[in-house]
Design a protein around this motif. Structure first.
Motif, PDB file in Angstrom:
ATOM      1  N   THR A   1       4.847   0.528   0.858  1.00  0.00           N
ATOM      2  CA  THR A   1       5.367  -0.482   1.786  1.00  0.00           C
ATOM      3  C   THR A   1       4.384  -1.637   1.897  1.00  0.00           C
ATOM      4  O   THR A   1       3.232  -1.525   1.506  1.00  0.00           O
ATOM      5  CB  THR A   1       5.607   0.133   3.184  1.00  0.00           C
ATOM      6  OG1 THR A   1       6.144  -0.867   4.050  1.00  0.00           O
ATOM      7  CG2 THR A   1       4.323   0.678   3.767  1.00  0.00           C
TER       8      THR A   1
ATOM      9  N   GLY B   1       0.826  -1.196   0.000  1.00  0.00           N
ATOM     10  CA  GLY B   1       0.000   0.000   0.000  1.00  0.00           C
ATOM     11  C   GLY B   1       0.860   1.246   0.000  1.00  0.00           C
ATOM     12  O   GLY B   1       2.083   1.182   0.142  1.00  0.00           O
ATOM     13  N   ALA B   2       0.206   2.400  -0.162  1.00  0.00           N
ATOM     14  CA  ALA B   2       0.905   3.679  -0.132  1.00  0.00           C
ATOM     15  C   ALA B   2       0.525   4.388   1.157  1.00  0.00           C
ATOM     16  O   ALA B   2      -0.612   4.812   1.326  1.00  0.00           O
ATOM     17  CB  ALA B   2       0.523   4.512  -1.340  1.00  0.00           C
ATOM     18  N   LEU B   3       1.465   4.490   2.074  1.00  0.00           N
ATOM     19  CA  LEU B   3       1.180   5.142   3.346  1.00  0.00           C
ATOM     20  C   LEU B   3       1.584   6.612   3.301  1.00  0.00           C
ATOM     21  O   LEU B   3       2.354   7.027   2.458  1.00  0.00           O
ATOM     22  CB  LEU B   3       1.937   4.456   4.483  1.00  0.00           C
ATOM     23  CG  LEU B   3       1.651   2.973   4.704  1.00  0.00           C
ATOM     24  CD1 LEU B   3       2.273   2.519   6.013  1.00  0.00           C
ATOM     25  CD2 LEU B   3       0.160   2.698   4.712  1.00  0.00           C
ATOM     26  N   TYR B   4       1.067   7.365   4.281  1.00  0.00           N
ATOM     27  CA  TYR B   4       1.361   8.788   4.425  1.00  0.00           C
ATOM     28  C   TYR B   4       0.857   9.551   3.215  1.00  0.00           C
ATOM     29  O   TYR B   4       0.130   9.012   2.386  1.00  0.00           O
ATOM     30  CB  TYR B   4       2.857   9.024   4.700  1.00  0.00           C
ATOM     31  CG  TYR B   4       3.416   7.994   5.641  1.00  0.00           C
ATOM     32  CD1 TYR B   4       2.825   7.795   6.899  1.00  0.00           C
ATOM     33  CD2 TYR B   4       4.469   7.172   5.282  1.00  0.00           C
ATOM     34  CE1 TYR B   4       3.294   6.826   7.768  1.00  0.00           C
ATOM     35  CE2 TYR B   4       4.948   6.196   6.147  1.00  0.00           C
ATOM     36  CZ  TYR B   4       4.354   6.032   7.379  1.00  0.00           C
ATOM     37  OH  TYR B   4       4.802   5.059   8.216  1.00  0.00           O
TER      38      TYR B   4
END
Lengths: 231, 672
Positions: free
Chosen positions: B178, B167-170
């Motif tokens: 991550t 997934g794409a965090l932040y």
């Protein structure tokens, strides 16, 4: 030169480390009946098969329940995020994406009062530096919980109250038109367990109207006035 | 069919095409990073900007813009050039430009497009962003500072693999790709994100710093790790196969391959048989070809040489099997078998043991009954097809033990008696289905469910005018080829054992039970020191799939050719030459002296092997109405996805995957 990456002044968005202690404390997290009712109501707003749409509401409820349990504003430990994911039958990574995106979700523990001082240009010009100074005097530092567990301080970007700058958001309430003294007074009341007046702190002002009374639509203050004849 | 004009050239594009696809159809190259034809459209890299009229007077992302009637598209204006330069400059702001130490160098989309469409220099003088590495398991190496957030890897794992783990965090410039809590990406197709990554953020961990793409010799080959026959390219340097990459073949593997197909190649250099060995006083001792051949001839001394049997392993090419068959025929024996584990299903009609829907066809099925197949492990690429079918609305039912599907599926239970008494919802789903399919896997075949499943052809209406929904799913690359060449006894391996042959040729056969052959001279002809070599009296070193030309037939009956990439190590020889030399030692005539002659003889016997493409096995046999399946499927034949063949078992990468991804939890518990 500003250093890049995770902005030092902003909230750290990385989730709190997934330690055995964290698992022991939060591994059994489940909605209480009251929050569960709200969660199910939020899910019911969406059509069958779209229950994932309620993820933001559920994260909020989970954070508030954590807040009740810890007597703070609340935050989202990893096991709680996993609980929300399983509640909505979603992959955890998708929930974590949402949780790390929105600043209203706290990824690290916070104090009883989460003081979010706006440091964007209008508030800065109107004296937000003094507000930080006031906070600092009470033992707050950015990104940390004060020693008495009462305060967390975060610098945030524009909260949309530029007309009443400078402003501070503490938990669910906004306090606007602040000066160092006014903020100090608010913090004192909160520390004493009292609820200060929310919104603008300027005497005589109700909301975001100009200080010193209205400069336009003056006739509207006392009664409804039909301006059409003046055009 | 809208008509559009691309750079003055009027073309007609299919309805629903995007502007980018229209440009491609007109032969215009559109740079892109996030757009990938097999993934959903994201439109976040902005590299594919073009000028479109009518529309706002600004460049538009062509990948996300539908082509409509009367559009005028320009890809060669100053505005487009400037837009591309601008996007590229922004992309490079946070890209480290560490190409000299990056494994993607030389085959990097960003590198190529920066040269092709960039402005040649940056005006950015501030600090660059740096991102910590993320752990994604033993196969994927990450250097996330290089990531340009195209989200191809996120979309792949969600859409194709069906395992939401990346997934794409932040947000904003802090965005990071991550896996959840940096856990290893643990599914069978995970390494495809390495091919998808347009930059060097996700690269191959086992291949890290091994070679540059321009040093490698590329050989077209066929994967033998399962029966799908994925089209691969073997990249070799000198005598070593450095890596395996997928080739595009929409009929077989689209452009994916399983992690095993990709990463078992390091096993080609380990535990190899590179000398002749003979058992002397209990131990295997180095020997010579002459001595070995003499020993075999001695065991078959006398006029009757027919007491010889051959068992074909799972990785064999058709040529090797045909050479063995010819040798045995010349000796007067027909004791040939390829179903090492003892399966004895009826092979009088090959259509009954073929994947008739075809791999591409199964994704159009709308009701699927799986009988005894752990599809995810037995054929990961078929599993992605099934996932596609389910996304289109297909219902999947499984008879057999539970396994983790990547799509919603109903497990009916382990009892094969279910086939004669299917639950009402299954019957209903098949009744309303236009393209119903049945997939019979190894566990079902082993339990004798073939006849009962054929009985379902009529009751479930699996065969229609342009649709054959009866499928057998094998997981041995050699299986269909072997069956076409007659490598099957009526009673399976039991018949071979009952014949008590004096000489047993184990051709890369490592899964068979050697116990019944105590009195036989066991000759192992293969490439790895695995179970077969341990049990053998004589070990003759042979070539692996990378070291010989060969014909392979996949589970849908597709005949495909693989080419030789490297030479076999040491004294090892190509299998057919060993069998040809053995013919001389036994003083028999097999009728061929060269590989071309061998192939010609093979094609003369089985003409279908001479033609690339689907073999025609004719119609399905008449079902035996009385056939009933009994018993329960307690387990699937594959116990460990990463260690199913001698090459994979020799591979350190596969061993690591098995230990970490399949047995990681157990190890962790043991450590605590």
């Amino acid at each position: 030169m500003l250093s890049r990456g995770v902005h030092p002044l902003m909230a750290d968005r990385t989730p709190a480390p997934d330690t055995p202690e964290l698992r022991a404390r939060w591994g059994n997290f489940a909605f209480t009946d009251a929050w569960k009712a709200k969660a199910d109501k939020a899910i019911a707003k969406y059509p069958e098969g779209r229950q994932k749409s309620a993820v933001m509401a559920l994260l909020d409820f989970a954070q508030r329940q954590v807040g009740e349990e810890t007597d703070t504003q609340g935050w989202l430990p990893i096991p709680v995020i996993e609980y929300v994911a399983s509640y909505l039958n979603m992959p955890v990574i998708r929930v974590l994406e949402v949780a790390t995106f929105y600043f209203m979700y706290n990824m690290k523990p916070v104090g009883k009062y989460h003081v979010q001082v706006c440091g964007t240009t209008p508030c800065m010009l109107r004296g937000s530096d003094d507000l930080f100074e006031t906070c600092k005097k009470r033992g707050m530092s950015k990104g940390h919980i004060s020693e008495d567990g009462l305060w967390s301080l975060t610098e945030v970007e524009c909260m949309g109250n530029c007309a009443t700058a400078p402003m501070v958001q503490i938990n669910d309430d906004n306090y606007e038109d602040l000066t160092a003294e006014r903020l100090d007074n608010i913090l004192s009341m909160l520390a004493a367990g009292q609820q200060p007046k929310t919104g603008t702190q300027e005497p005589g002002k109700h909301t975001s109207e100009p200080s010193g009374g209205p400069s336009t639509l003056k006739e509207m203050v006392s009664e409804n006035h039909d301006y059409r004849g003046d055009w | 069919m809208p008509k559009v004009t691309v750079d003055g050239q009027e073309i007609e594009v299919p309805a629903g095409a995007t502007v980018l696809q229209a440009c491609e159809q007109a032969g215009k190259e559109i740079p892109r990073f996030c757009y990938h034809e097999r993934l959903s459209i994201a439109g976040n890299c902005r590299m594919c900007l073009v000028e479109v009229a009518p529309g706002p007077p600004k460049p538009q992302a062509s990948c996300a813009l539908p082509a409509t009637e009367g559009q005028t598209i320009r890809t060669d204006t100053p505005m487009v050039k400037k837009a591309r330069e601008g996007v590229m400059e922004f992309l490079l702001i946070n890209h480290p430009l560490d190409c000299p130490i990056c494994d993607q160098g030389g085959e990097c989309d960003l590198q190529d497009q920066a040269v092709g469409y960039g402005r040649g220099g940056s005006r950015y003088t501030e600090n660059k962003r740096a991102v910590t590495e993320k752990y994604m398991g033993p196969l994927i190496k990450t250097v996330m500072t290089r990531c340009i957030h195209c989200t191809r890897c996120v979309r792949f794992s969600e859409e194709i693999a069906g395992v939401d783990e990346i997934g794409a965090l932040y947000r904003g410039e802090d965005m990071q790709i991550t896996t959840y809590l940096e856990q290893a990406a643990a599914h069978e197709m995970s390494a495809n994100v390495i091919d998808l990554c347009p930059v060097g953020a996700l690269t191959s961990r086992p291949y890290a710093f091994e070679a540059r793409p321009w040093e490698l010799k590329k050989t077209l080959s066929i994967d033998v790790s399962d029966a799908v026959g994925a089209n691969i390219r073997l990249d070799s340097r000198g005598r070593e196969v450095m890596r395996a990459l997928p080739r595009v073949n929409d009929d077989v593997n689209e452009e994916w391959i399983s992690d095993k197909a990709r990463y078992q190649v390091d096993g080609l250099n380990r535990r190899r048989l590179d000398k002749v060995f003979m058992r002397k006083r209990g131990g295997l001792k180095e020997s010579s070809w002459d001595e070995a051949f003499k020993a075999i001839a001695k065991a078959l001394k006398g006029k009757d040489k027919s007491s010889i049997a051959a068992v074909a392993g799972d990785l064999l090419d058709c040529e090797t099997m045909f050479a063995a068959k010819s040798l045995l025929k010349a000796c007067g024996s027909t004791l040939i078998e390829g179903r090492q584990t003892g399966m004895s299903y009826d092979v009088s009609n090959l259509a009954a043991v073929n994947f008739n829907s075809t791999l591409a066809g199964i994704e159009t099925a709308d009701a699927i009954l799986i009988v005894g197949s752990h599809v995810r492990w037995e054929a990961p690429l078929v599993n992605t097809r099934l996932r596609k079918a389910v996304k289109r609305g297909a219902k999947v039912f499984v008879v057999g033990p539970q396994w983790e599907t990547t799509y919603p599926a109903t497990f009916l239970g382990n009892d094969l008696a279910l086939l004669g008494n299917l639950p009402a919802d299954v019957v209903d789903a098949f009744k309303s289905a236009e393209r119903p399919a049945l997939i019979l896997g190894g566990a079902g075949l082993a339990k004798g469910a073939l006849a009962a499943c054929l009985g379902l052809v009529d009751t479930l209406g699996l065969v229609k005018t342009d649709w054959n929904g009866f499928n057998a799913l094998h997981f041995s690359a050699a299986r269909m080829g072997g069956l076409m060449l007659g490598f099957a006894q009526k009673g399976g391996m039991a018949d071979i054992a009952a014949a008590k042959p004096k000489v047993l040729l184990a051709l890369g056969a490592d899964e068979m039970n050697f116990e019944p052959y105590v009195d036989a001279l066991k000759v192992y002809i293969g490439h790895h020191g695995d179970k077969g070599a341990h049990a053998a009296d004589i070990v003759l070193p042979a070539a692996s799939y990378a070291e010989k030309d060969g014909t392979y037939v996949n589970t849908e009956g597709r005949v495909q050719y693989a080419e030789k990439a490297v030479f076999a190590p040491g004294d090892a020889r190509e299998d057919w030459t060993i069998l040809r030399a053995l013919a001389d030692a036994l003083d028999v005539n097999v009728g061929f002296d060269s590989f071309a002659e061998l192939q010609a003889a093979m094609i003369a016997e089985v003409p279908a092997l001479g033609e690339e493409g689907l073999a025609d096995y004719g119609p399905l046999p008449k079902a035996d109405a009385k056939a009933k399946a009994e018993g329960t499927i307690d387990a699937y034949p594959i116990k460990d996805f990463y260690l199913t063949n001698p090459i994979a078992r020799a591979s350190t990468v596969m061993q690591q995957c098995s230990a970490e991804l399949l047995h990681g939890e157990e190890m962790k518990e043991a450590a605590e």
